[in-house]
Design an enzyme around this catalytic site. Structure first.
Site, PDB file in Angstrom:
ATOM      1  N   ASP A  23       0.874  -1.176   0.000  1.00 45.31           N
ATOM      2  CA  ASP A  23       0.000   0.000   0.000  1.00 45.31           C
ATOM      3  C   ASP A  23       0.913   1.229   0.000  1.00 45.31           C
ATOM      4  O   ASP A  23       2.139   1.098   0.166  1.00 45.31           O
ATOM      5  CB  ASP A  23      -0.893   0.001   1.256  1.00 45.31           C
ATOM      6  CG  ASP A  23      -1.819   1.212   1.316  1.00 45.31           C
ATOM      7  OD1 ASP A  23      -2.403   1.561   0.278  1.00 45.31           O
ATOM      8  OD2 ASP A  23      -1.939   1.827   2.399  1.00 45.31           O
ATOM      9  N   SER A  24       0.302   2.406  -0.119  1.00 44.73           N
ATOM     10  CA  SER A  24       1.099   3.628  -0.031  1.00 44.73           C
ATOM     11  C   SER A  24       1.598   3.865   1.395  1.00 44.73           C
ATOM     12  O   SER A  24       2.623   4.504   1.593  1.00 44.73           O
ATOM     13  CB  SER A  24       0.245   4.819  -0.466  1.00 44.73           C
ATOM     14  OG  SER A  24      -0.882   4.924   0.374  1.00 44.73           O
ATOM     15  N   ASN A  32      -6.664   0.482  -2.827  1.00 43.15           N
ATOM     16  CA  ASN A  32      -7.694   0.680  -3.852  1.00 43.15           C
ATOM     17  C   ASN A  32      -7.181   1.552  -4.988  1.00 43.15           C
ATOM     18  O   ASN A  32      -7.479   1.308  -6.157  1.00 43.15           O
ATOM     19  CB  ASN A  32      -8.922   1.362  -3.236  1.00 43.15           C
ATOM     20  CG  ASN A  32      -9.681   0.446  -2.305  1.00 43.15           C
ATOM     21  OD1 ASN A  32     -10.689  -0.121  -2.668  1.00 43.15           O
ATOM     22  ND2 ASN A  32      -9.191   0.278  -1.082  1.00 43.15           N
ATOM     23  N   CYS A  90     -11.136   2.585   0.509  1.00 47.12           N
ATOM     24  CA  CYS A  90      -9.717   2.907   0.699  1.00 47.12           C
ATOM     25  C   CYS A  90      -9.296   2.114   1.918  1.00 47.12           C
ATOM     26  O   CYS A  90     -10.002   2.122   2.943  1.00 47.12           O
ATOM     27  CB  CYS A  90      -9.539   4.403   0.943  1.00 47.12           C
ATOM     28  SG  CYS A  90      -7.858   4.854   1.417  1.00 47.12           S
TER      29      CYS A  90
HETATM   30  N1  DGL Z   1      -4.874   3.018   1.088  1.00 50.34           N
HETATM   31  C1  DGL Z   1      -4.890   3.388  -0.270  1.00 50.34           C
HETATM   32  C2  DGL Z   1      -6.186   3.109  -0.957  1.00 50.34           C
HETATM   33  O1  DGL Z   1      -6.799   2.107  -0.618  1.00 50.34           O
HETATM   34  C3  DGL Z   1      -4.113   4.587  -0.691  1.00 50.34           C
HETATM   35  C4  DGL Z   1      -4.529   5.900  -0.229  1.00 50.34           C
HETATM   36  C5  DGL Z   1      -3.594   6.972  -0.712  1.00 50.34           C
HETATM   37  O2  DGL Z   1      -2.379   6.803  -0.622  1.00 50.34           O
HETATM   38  O3  DGL Z   1      -4.108   7.988  -1.209  1.00 50.34           O
HETATM   39  O4  DGL Z   1      -6.617   3.808  -1.853  1.00 50.34           O
END
Ligand code: DGL
Length: 289
Positions: free
Chosen positions: A21-22, A85, A196
């Site tokens: 993930d980020s 996501n 998210c």
């Molecule tokens: N947790 C991530 C998602 O599900 C990334 C959110 C992000 O870095 O903007 O979209």
């Protein structure tokens, strides 16, 4: 549930599951997966240097995602979970092309969309990043299976920075959630998808918002996705069987205090975090992609 006919007999059941993930969001998936499959070895990559992904261009997210996938392939993972996501929405096609069925690949959107399309809900809200909402992937995936469900999406971009700052369960997250959930777009919904992986960290606050006001089922993905991972591994005879507790390894593109704090809250104090900067090796013109 998606069950592939691909043969994975070349893979080792003791190989790790890679999750990325980020930032801290994917930890919500890793935590549930750990509870469900405690014997599995896991490698978590958090691209903290580049977060939030949700505000980035499709091209940038694809580049980051492929770098991470290359790293997890080098680590000989038997399965990669795209626990983001935004990365699923922007980069799943290129990830799939890169992996070419060589290992199991699970994303966070299709298992949730599949489940919701079979549900009794009529009007489903989705809150997510700009990248995810912009892709329309939840709407497309749900309506492909069930045209009767009305899908209403709302980008809620300020939630990730607030969560990454460790400000969930604060006045700030409460005010922000009220601002977003009061939106016209989300009126009269009977279910809300937390689109998210960061958002399960504020799911109690979201439930509190609806409590006594409206009957809205809050759908957060970690258990749905973890179930999918378990079933895909089981179908491919790739569940680790030795009963020995699995190792958890954490790699980050930037070791941030909040990531450490959240990970320790989820997995206990004795964690080690490795700094891992990844090569900018993605070139869409390269035939291997
Ligand atoms: N947790 C991530 C998602 O599900 C990334 C959110 C992000 O870095 O903007 O979209």
């Amino acid at each position: 549930m998606a069950k592939s006919k691909t043969s994975y007999s070349h893979l080792d059941p003791n190989a790790p599951i890679g999750i990325f993930d980020s930032g801290v969001g994917g930890l919500t998936v890793a935590k549930t997966l750990r509870q469900m499959l405690p014997q599995e070895n896991m490698i978590y990559y958090g691209d903290t240097k580049h977060l939030p992904y949700g505000d980035k261009s499709v091209e940038a997210i694809q580049e980051y995602a492929i770098r991470i996938v290359n790293f997890l392939l080098q680590e000989e993972c038997k399965c990669i979970v795209v626990a983001c996501n935004s990365a699923t929405a922007a980069a799943f096609n290129v990830i799939q092309k890169r992996i070419q069925d060589s290992i199991i690949l699970v994303d966070v959107i299709s298992p949730v969309a599949e489940l919701v399309s079979c549900s009794i809900h009529h009007r489903v809200g989705v809150i997510a990043t700009k990248a995810t909402v912009g892709s329309n992937l939840y709407k497309k995936s749900i309506n492909k299976k069930n045209k009767k469900i009305e899908v209403r999406q709302l980008a809620t971009p300020l939630l990730v920075p607030v969560i990454e700052e460790g400000l969930s369960e604060s006045n700030i997250s409460e005010a922000l959630l009220h601002h977003y959930l009061d939106s016209k777009k989300l009126q009269h919904i009977d279910a809300l998808i937390l689109g998210c992986t960061h958002y399960p960290l504020v799911s109690q606050e979201i439930r509190k918002f609806y409590n006594g006001k409206a009957h809205v089922e809050v759908i957060d993905s970690p258990s749905i996705v973890s179930h999918e991972v378990r079933e895909r591994l089981r179908a491919a005879s790739l569940l680790k069987q030795d009963g020995v507790a699995g190792k958890m390894q954490f790699y980050l593109s930037d070791i941030t205090p909040n990531f450490k704090k959240t990970a320790k809250k989820f997995f206990g104090k004795s964690l080690h975090f490795s700094l891992k900067t990844l090569d900018a090796s993605y070139n869409p013109a390269d035939p291997k992609y």
